[in-house]
Write an enzyme that holds these catalytic residues in place. Structure first.
Site, PDB file in Angstrom:
ATOM      1  N   LYS A   1       0.938  -1.318  -0.088  1.00 47.16           N
ATOM      2  CA  LYS A   1       0.094  -0.113  -0.050  1.00 47.16           C
ATOM      3  C   LYS A   1       0.868   1.101   0.003  1.00 47.16           C
ATOM      4  CE  LYS A   1      -3.898  -2.399   2.005  1.00 47.16           C
ATOM      5  NZ  LYS A   1      -4.555  -2.871   3.402  1.00 47.16           N
TER       6      LYS A   1
ATOM      7  N   ASP B   1     -11.023   3.241   4.261  1.00 45.04           N
ATOM      8  CA  ASP B   1     -11.545   1.866   4.139  1.00 45.04           C
ATOM      9  C   ASP B   1     -12.994   1.943   3.918  1.00 45.04           C
ATOM     10  OD1 ASP B   1     -10.037  -0.250   3.776  1.00 45.04           O
ATOM     11  OD2 ASP B   1      -9.472  -0.419   5.762  1.00 45.04           O
TER      12      ASP B   1
ATOM     13  N   GLN C   1      -4.622  -1.768   9.517  1.00 46.77           N
ATOM     14  CA  GLN C   1      -4.884  -2.972   8.914  1.00 46.77           C
ATOM     15  C   GLN C   1      -5.040  -4.307   9.878  1.00 46.77           C
ATOM     16  OE1 GLN C   1      -3.079  -3.693   5.819  1.00 46.77           O
ATOM     17  NE2 GLN C   1      -4.200  -5.855   5.850  1.00 46.77           N
TER      18      GLN C   1
END
Ligand code: NAP
Length: 282
Positions: free
Chosen positions: A53, A120, A97
């Site tokens: 990422k 997200d 994460q």
């Protein structure tokens, strides 16, 4: 034989667009959009994900930050990290994460993220905006599914869409995105009676189940677009939720695994980071 929906190429096209638009944004505002990844513990797979990422973020000219916390972190320490990044103006997107190690509870952590930095798309405010079809940050994998349909010119309005799976991260949001583009949407799940009868109605079939190759060719309407979100590690390598060989004989278009939906998720994360920067800075 079905057209292959190429997620790698589509993901590259999205990243090229984000790179162009990020450069324009930087020129116009003087601010470089930034993404922070927060990783608690040292799970090797999670380390690979956050590293990639970060790399992808830099490739498109955006700033990347990483916050590495020890696996022994307390709930308070993880939440304090989120609060620090909420207050840090260099950062437009915060990604925690998952999964968190040990007894850490991800729900309060995700709820602490400033919704304007929720790249997200899992914060209840983002979920509410999605349900109400208001502008906001959409979950990355479902957004990637929609981008694949768009890129391949697959008509959504008026289509019969069947989503197999009702998780908060894939099934439900993808069903809502299809609904907002005026598909007639059915959500199937583990209690659905006669799944094959339901899936055979689909012009667009999205599989997000997590069961290797459970959707077979006989469950697919001839000419349908089949989007396989599943990623299953088996003795024969990585396979999707769709049995590709039999499905490709019947479908009009189909995503492979790997190389279909998978590469789209990071691309949409970058698109969300740029979008968050725009929303936050007008
Ligand atoms: P999940 O939370 O485990 O949800 C699975 C869903 O499938 C549930 O709604 C479940 O129904 C349903 N289901 C299970 N067995 C079924 C059956 N026999 N018939 C019909 N429905 C059934 O999984 P998820 O997080 O949504 O992920 C789904 C898959 O997508 C996984 O393979 C995951 O690895 C993959 N994935 C890929 C990406 C990516 O490409 N970047 C991102 C996220 C997930 P119930 O609700 O009734 O239990």
């Amino acid at each position: 034989m079905a057209t292959t929906i190429d997620g790698k190429a589509t993901s590259q096209a999205v990243r090229d667009r984000v790179a162009r638009e990020a450069a324009e944004f930087i020129a116009a505002t003087g601010h470089t959009p930034g993404l922070v990844t927060i990783l608690v513990g040292e799970d090797p797979a999670s380390q690979v994900y956050v590293r990639s990422k970060g790399e992808r973020c830099r490739e498109v000219g955006m700033a990347s930050f990483h916050d590495q916390l020890p696996a022994s972190s307390s709930q308070d320490e993880v939440e304090s990290a989120v609060a620090r990044w909420n207050a840090d103006d260099r950062v437009d997107g915060i990604l925690v994460q998952l999964p968190l190690p040990g007894d850490l509870d991800s729900k309060p952590v995700l709820e602490l993220i400033d919704p304007s930095k929720d790249v997200d798309g899992f914060h209840p405010v983002s979920v509410g905006r999605l349900v109400a079809n208001q502008p906001g940050l959409r979950p990355c994998t479902p957004a990637g599914v929609m981008e694949l349909l768009r890129a391949y010119g697959i008509p959504v309005s008026g289509a019969e869409a069947v989503v197999v799976g009702r998780s908060d991260i894939v099934g439900k949001p993808v069903a809502l995105l299809l609904l907002h583009q005026s598909a007639t949407v059915t959500i199937a799940h583990s209690r659905t009676r006669d799944l094959a009868e339901v899936t055979r109605r689909a012009d667009i079939l999205v599989a997000a189940v997590g069961r290797p190759e459970m959707i077979t060719g006989d469950m697919i309407k001839p000419g349908a677009a089949v989007i396989d979100v599943g990623i299953n590690r088996t003795d024969n390598g990585l396979v999707g939720d769709v049995e590709y060989a039999s499905a490709a004989q019947v479908a009009g278009a189909i995503t492979p695994v790997p190389g279909g939906v998978g590469p789209m998720t990071i691309a949409m994360l970058l698109a969300n980071t740029l979008e968050a920067a725009r929303l936050r800075r007008g």
